[in-house]
Design an enzyme around this catalytic site. Structure first.
Site, PDB file in Angstrom:
ATOM      1  CB  CYS A 180      -0.917  -0.001   1.212  1.00 35.31           C
ATOM      2  SG  CYS A 180      -2.006  -1.426   1.249  1.00 35.31           S
ATOM      3  CB  CYS A 223      -4.392   3.348   8.455  1.00 35.56           C
ATOM      4  SG  CYS A 223      -3.508   3.964   9.882  1.00 35.56           S
TER       5      CYS A 223
HETATM    6  S1  SF4 Z   1      -3.238  -2.781   6.994  1.00 28.80           S
HETATM    7 FE1  SF4 Z   1      -3.831  -1.087   5.631  1.00 28.80          FE
HETATM    8  S2  SF4 Z   1      -1.893  -0.380   4.835  1.00 28.80           S
HETATM    9 FE2  SF4 Z   1      -1.504  -2.467   5.662  1.00 28.80          FE
HETATM   10  S3  SF4 Z   1      -1.841  -3.946   3.984  1.00 28.80           S
HETATM   11 FE3  SF4 Z   1      -3.807  -3.666   4.996  1.00 28.80          FE
HETATM   12  S4  SF4 Z   1      -4.805  -2.015   3.820  1.00 28.80           S
HETATM   13 FE4  SF4 Z   1      -2.648  -1.937   3.359  1.00 28.80          FE
END
Ligand code: SF4
Length: 237
Positions: free
Chosen positions: A204, A229
């Site tokens: 990401c 997030c």
């Molecule tokens: S926790 Fe959030 S930033 Fe990490 S892989 Fe999953 S979607 Fe992507």
């Protein structure tokens, strides 16, 4: 504990990062910890904490999807500093349920799925990491994003049970962060040498061009500017 009015009366907004950190540690240690996501701001704070108190409490949330460079930095800070470092993982049952139902790389499919993954892999472990703490420290800075423009150096974290949230670098610039790292020989995440400006999980996060916004590399396929997030939820008005 302390309330909002008491915090305001202390005039902590006028104090520098080290003074704010000292205040927080003197008031809350050992029930205070740094949430360390291995970004440049976090290692600055970690270095400052190690000069204030022995065995500062630090926690890392290992989502299971981090870069090798990030894991290397965990080893490096472990070697350099005498820390009380805890690593928190997501609940494997939640991860299994999620990826079996929606796929391993569900985050690319929709914002809803991306937020689900961040919830399982980041926000839920954060809740466990904050259990028993009266205060937590973050590397948030106001200039990082419009969602962070109104953060205070010390604030009440209503989302996480009303504990105190300390953002000592709230008014620091990107240049100040790097000046500190260079002057104090602080270990840093080598992804910065590869063009990254903000670091999260591997699938990401991508490097950014010099003219791009520093957070343009986070969830780069999403159009919204409100790229968070959920660890630092704040209503944007
Ligand atoms: S926790 Fe959030 S930033 Fe990490 S892989 Fe999953 S979607 Fe992507």
């Amino acid at each position: 504990m302390i309330n909002k009015d008491e915090i305001e009366s202390l005039n902590l907004e006028k104090k520098d990062a080290l003074e704010v950190l000292k205040w927080g540690i003197e008031k809350f240690h050992p029930k205070i910890a740094l949430a360390c996501s291995l970004q440049a701001e976090d290692v600055v704070i970690l270095d400052m904490m190690s000069k204030i108190v022995s065995k500062p409490k630090v926690f890392v949330i290992d989502t299971g999807r981090l870069h090798q460079e990030t894991y290397d930095l965990i080893d490096e800070i472990r070697q350099k500093y005498d820390l009380d470092l805890r690593i928190y993982f997501p609940d494997y049952r939640e991860v299994e349920e999620m990826v079996n139902k929606y796929g391993t790389n569900l985050f690319y499919k929709s914002i809803e799925y991306r937020k689900m993954c961040c919830g399982v892999r980041k926000v839920n472990p954060l809740k466990r990491a904050l259990e028993g703490l009266d205060a937590w420290i973050t590397g948030l800075r106001r200039e990082q994003n419009f969602t962070r423009e109104r953060i205070r150096k010390v604030e009440i974290d209503e989302v996480n049970g009303g504990i105190v949230k300390i953002n000592p670098l709230a008014d620091w610039s990107w240049e100040q962060v790097w000046e500190y790292i260079r002057q104090n020989n602080v270990p840093y995440n080598k992804l910065y040498d590869k063009g990254y400006k903000s670091i999260g999980c591997l699938p990401c996060t991508r490097p950014v061009k010099p003219w791009e916004h520093p957070r343009a590399g986070r969830w780069w396929w999403e159009q919204s500017g409100n790229k968070e997030c959920g660890l630092h939820y704040r209503e944007v008005k």
